[in-house]
Design an enzyme around this catalytic site. Sequence first.
Site, PDB file in Angstrom:
ATOM      1  N   GLU A 334      38.064  69.499  64.986  1.00 15.13           N
ATOM      2  CA  GLU A 334      38.745  70.598  64.299  1.00 15.13           C
ATOM      3  C   GLU A 334      38.624  71.888  65.089  1.00 15.13           C
ATOM      4  OE1 GLU A 334      40.628  69.507  62.345  1.00 15.13           O
ATOM      5  OE2 GLU A 334      39.739  67.872  61.216  1.00 15.13           O
ATOM      6  N   TYR A 417      47.383  60.940  68.436  1.00 14.32           N
ATOM      7  CA  TYR A 417      45.979  61.218  68.713  1.00 14.32           C
ATOM      8  C   TYR A 417      45.506  60.395  69.917  1.00 14.32           C
ATOM      9  CZ  TYR A 417      45.780  62.972  63.841  1.00 14.32           C
ATOM     10  OH  TYR A 417      45.997  63.643  62.667  1.00 14.32           O
TER      11      TYR A 417
END
EC number: 3.4.11.2
Length: 578
Positions: A334, A417
Site C-alpha cells: 500500500e 499485479y
Amino acid sequence: MILRLLLAASCTALLAIPPVSAQLPRKGEPAITAQTQRSGGALTPEQTALQFDHADLAFEVLPDAQRLNGVATLRFTARAPVARLPIDLDRNLPVTAIAIDGVALPASAWTNPEGRLTITLPRPVPAGGKVTATITYGGTPHVAVKAPWDDGMVWSKTPDGRTWFATTAEGYGCDLFWPCLDFPTGEPALVDLHITVPKGLKAPSNGVLVGVDTFADGRTTWNWRAKHPNTYGIALNVGPYEEVRGTYKSRFGNSIPMFYWYLPGEKPQAEKLFAEFAPTLDFFESMIGPYPFGDEKLGVVETPHKGMEHQTINAYGNDYAKAPEGFDWLFQHEFAHEWFGNQLTAANWDDYWLHEGYGTYMQPLYGQWREGRARYATMLQGERGAIMNRMPMTQQRITTEEEVYELDKGGAGQDIYNKGSWMLHTLRNLIGDTAFFDVTRRAVYGRPDPKPGNFTPRFGSTKEYEAIVRRVTGKDYGWFFDVYLRQAALPELIETRTGTTLTLAWKVPGNGRFPLPVEVQIDGKTRTLPMTTGTATLAVPKGAHVVIDPDALVLRRSIALEAVAAWKSAQAAKAKPQ
C-alpha cells in the site's frame, strides 16, 4: 489496491448508462445503481468541461444509526461553457439543499434518479469562468460486504465494543460517500476535510491535520487538508485510536512526519510495525525518488478491512502478520502506491497496471534491497504461479474499474499485479538497471531529477510509458509491449536439439517480431543469445547439460505451471458435491 488473489485466486464519447431499474446484484445494502457501481469509463463533454479546483467536505459520522451526513462545497473552473454540473453521488445519500455561488436553488433545479446528480445552473458559466456548488446531503450509505474488494462503509467494533469505522471506494468510487467526479482525472487540486465524530473517537484522514475542534457535548471535528488527492484515496477512519509518531530525516534534506494510528491494547505490535516505516521509506527514496507527500505526512491507520492506498493515510488490516521475507508485505504494497497510484495516477483505468504492476514489483525489489537476489527470486517465483494469461493487461480503450479488475467483465484481474510485476522484471533485465530506474523516475515524477518541491502529482498512461522507454533507451520496444500488454498468451521459447546443434525460437501471438535476448547455460557456463531475428542456433558439445534462462530473467510460457493449474482445477472439480 491489495491483490485480489487473496480472495480466490480524457475521452468525450458518451457511455450508455443503464436505467434506474437496472439494480445490480446486491453486494451490500442499501443497494446501489449501475451508475454508482460504475467508476471511470468514457466521459461526457459536460464532465470533461470541469476542472476541479477545491473540495471542502464536512462529514458527521453517526455510528449508532450507521448514518453519514455531509456538506460539500465544490469549486470548479470551466474549461468549456457549462450549463449543468454532473456530479456523481449515490442516491442513498439524498440531497436536501444546493446553493450555487452562495444562492440557494429550488429543488426543481437538480435531479438524481440514478447516482448522477445533475444541477442546472442559474446561468451558464463561460469558458474560464468559475462556479461554486454547496451540496447538503445525508443518509444511510452503502455497506461493503467484503471490503476492500467490495466497496462502501465498514461499520465495525473494536474488541472492547467501541465504534470502529472506515470507508473504502476504489472499485465503485468516491460517490459512495461524497459528491465527486468519479473518474481518475476527476481529482481536486485541494481538499479540506472536516470530520465530526462522537466523544472518545478520533478521525485520522488525508494530508495535514489543521486542528481539532471540541464541542460542549464531547464531540470533536478533525480538520485535514490534502493536495491533489486521488479521488478514491480520500478516506474516513474513525475509532478510539492511539498513536505512535516519529520523524524521518530524508536523504533529500527534508524531514517527513510519520504516524500510525492503532487500536488500544496493541502497542507492542504497533511499535514493531512502525519500526518498518523509516527503512521502507529509505528504500523507496533510494530506488525511486523523494516521498511525494513529504510536506504532509506518511500516515497509516488500522482498519477493519484488509488495506487500501488512501493517500497519506494508508489503510492497514493485516493483523501484524509475520512472513518469511521479514517485513509486512501489505504495509509495503500500500505504501508503494504513494508513488504508483497517488503521485503517478493512470488517467484511464485501462492503464492501472502502472499502479498494481509496479506496486507488486516493489515487494521482491525490497526483498532484494534487504537480503539480496535469493530473496528477490523467491518472492518473484511466488508471484509467477498466480499469472493466469486469460486476457491482455490492457484493452486499449477507456474502461471502468470493474472492466479491469473483474474477470467476468473481460478484465485481466490479478494479472495487472503479478504479470505486471514480471513484465517489469523482464524489462529491467532487458534494458538494464540504469535505464529502468530512469524510466521509472520519469514516469512517476515527469522528470529525471525529482527533488522535494519540484514536482506535483501527475497523470500517466501506457502510451506515455512506452514513449519514455523509447526516449531513455534510444530504442523502440513496441514489440515487447505488444506481447506482454496487448496479448494474453505469453511468449513461448521453442527448443530444438539435434546432435550438437541447439536452436531456440520465439513463438508469440500473431507471429510478430520478438527479439528478446535469452541466457543459456552450457555445462555451467552462461552466455547471452541476442535473438535479434527471434531465433538463434548454437553448437553444444555432445552430452552437454543445457539450462535455458537459468536465472529466470524472462517471463515466458511454462508448460509445468499450466499443468499445475489444470491439475488444481481438476482436483477442485472432484471436490465439488455432485
